[in-house]
Structures are given as structure tokens and as C-alpha cells.
Design an enzyme around this catalytic site. Structure first.
Site, short mmCIF file in Angstrom:
data_model
loop_
_atom_site.label_atom_id
_atom_site.label_comp_id
_atom_site.label_asym_id
_atom_site.label_seq_id
_atom_site.Cartn_x
_atom_site.Cartn_y
_atom_site.Cartn_z
N SER A 144 -11.82 16.01 17.75
CA SER A 144 -11.34 14.66 17.43
C SER A 144 -9.94 14.64 16.84
CB SER A 144 -12.31 13.97 16.46
OG SER A 144 -12.21 14.53 15.18
N LYS A 182 -10.90 13.42 9.22
CA LYS A 182 -10.37 12.25 9.91
C LYS A 182 -9.22 11.66 9.09
CE LYS A 182 -13.55 11.76 13.25
NZ LYS A 182 -14.31 12.97 12.95
#
Length: 231
Positions: A144, A182
């Protein structure tokens, strides 16, 4: 002079003395709290202990009192004196004595998953440019964050801290047991946090903190190290 008046004056003096001592204790406790709070905030954002002059300027506490409070924190095991070179945190002294940074497990760069908090090994890395602070390494797992060069198996150097600035890459613990790497975009007014991937094919993960979902920042990513650079 009547004895009752003498007794009254002595009692009054004792009361005034007690009030003065109590006020001094209250002022001391308040000053110590201000200094401690400023130190915690400064260390969090700068990774080092500020100078006595800076503490005095920012807190309004006298330099002599600041010195006493720093000595108290040293006695309590929070700070370590470096003689004429000021103080460092006790945690920083421990870090400097370690053979390297601890690799504490893996962190998901995809959907969240459990992070294993066991030290697997220590890795020696150049610390130049990192600054003071407590650092650890997590091994990236997932794709990601590939847009910023974080690939599966990479080592992500993280500075341990409980807060972050908007847009920073963080290690987030979601739901009390799931860790992920993230970008951090909080919306405190609406009561949620968006964890944004650096992969165009992956969705934003929204954490409903207002609704009761546990959320904790465990650190901020500061450097990515490829395995071939360590060997």
C-alpha cells in the site's frame, strides 16, 4: 501585655508561616508541572532536551527552579545528566548503549493486521540526520505504500511518539491489536481519522474514533532502508 494577646500573636504568626509554606509548595508543584509538560512536548517534537534558558523562557519558571526540577527528574530516573553538556532522556541513554536499532516485527502496508512486538534482532544503521529520540524498525509487509518506495521486506525506521502532523506516515494501532503504516489525515470535528495508502489501487481506511474504535499512534516513519543496503 496580657498573655492572651501574646498567644494570639504567636498563633497568628504560625498560621501565616503555614500559609506561606503551603503557597510555596503549591507554586513549586505548579512550576514542576509546567516544566515537565514543556519537556514532554519539546522532546516529542524535537527529540532532545531543551536548554535551561529555553525552559525558563517558555515556562516563566526561574532558572534556579528549573535546575532543581531537572535534578528531581534525574533522581526519578527520567533524565540523565551529561555534566556540563546538559541532560538526555534515560530512554535515549539506553538507546545509545544498544548495538543498533531493534527490529520489533512486521507492520502491514496493506490492510491492517497484528504487529508482532518481539525484538527479532538489532540492526546497526547510521543515525546521522535522525536526531535524538527512541527509534525502532518494522519490516514492511504489503504494497500500500509503494508509491513512496516502501516495498515488502523493507525496513522502516520509526521514531516512537504518540502524536503526528497531518500527512505524516505513521504506525497506527487500530482496534487495539491491528497495526498499519499509512498517511495520517485526522478530522477531529467529524470524529474520524483517514489512513491513506500510497497506492492508487487501494482504498482509504477510515477509522471511526467517535464511534468508539480504538486508535493509537505508535510512531512516525522517518526512513526506509533496503535490505541490500544493510548486507
Amino acid at each position: 501585655m496580657q498573655m492572651w494577646y501574646i498567644s494570639f500573636c504567636r498563633l497568628r504568626d504560625l498560621v501565616l508561616k503555614a500559609q506561606k509554606e503551603n503557597l510555596m509548595r503549591m507554586n513549586s508543584a505548579e512550576g514542576f508541572a509546567r516544566v515537565s509538560a514543556f519537556l514532554a512536548d519539546y522532546m516529542q517534537h524535537h527529540g532532545e532536551i531543551p536548554t535551561v534558558r529555553e525552559i525558563e523562557r517558555q515556562t516563566g519558571v526561574s532558572r534556579s527552579a528549573v535546575g532543581r526540577y531537572l535534578q528531581r527528574l534525574e533522581e526519578e530516573g527520567v533524565l540523565v545528566s551529561r555534566g556540563g553538556r546538559g541532560y538526555i532522556s534515560a530512554a535515549e541513554e539506553v538507546r545509545q548503549q544498544q548495538p543498533g536499532l531493534p527490529v520489533v516485527g512486521t507492520v502491514s502496508c496493506g490492510y491492517t493486521k497484528l504487529a508482532v512486538q518481539d525484538i527479532k534482532e538489532y540492526v546497526s544503521l547510521p543515525m546521522k540526520g535522525l536526531g535524538s529520540g527512541n527509534y525502532y524498525i518494522l519490516e514492511a509487509d504489503g504494497t500500500s505504500m509503494i508509491n513512496i518506495g516502501i516495498e515488502p521486506g523493507d525496513y522502516v525506521v520509526c521514531r516512537q511518539q504518540p502524536t503526528a502532523d497531518r500527512g505524516q506516515v505513521i504506525v497506527a494501532l487500530v482496534g487495539g491489536e491491528e497495526a498499519t503504516l499509512k498517511r495520517y489525515y485526522p478530522n477531529f470535528e467529524e470524529g474520524y481519522v483517514d489512513l491513506v495508502p500510497e497506492n492508487d489501487d487501494m482504498p482509504v481506511q477510515r477509522v471511526d474514533v467517535k464511534g468508539g474504535t480504538a486508535f493509537e499512534i505508535q510512531g512516525v516513519a522517518v526512513k526506509v532502508v533496503k535490505l541490500e543496503d544493510i548486507a
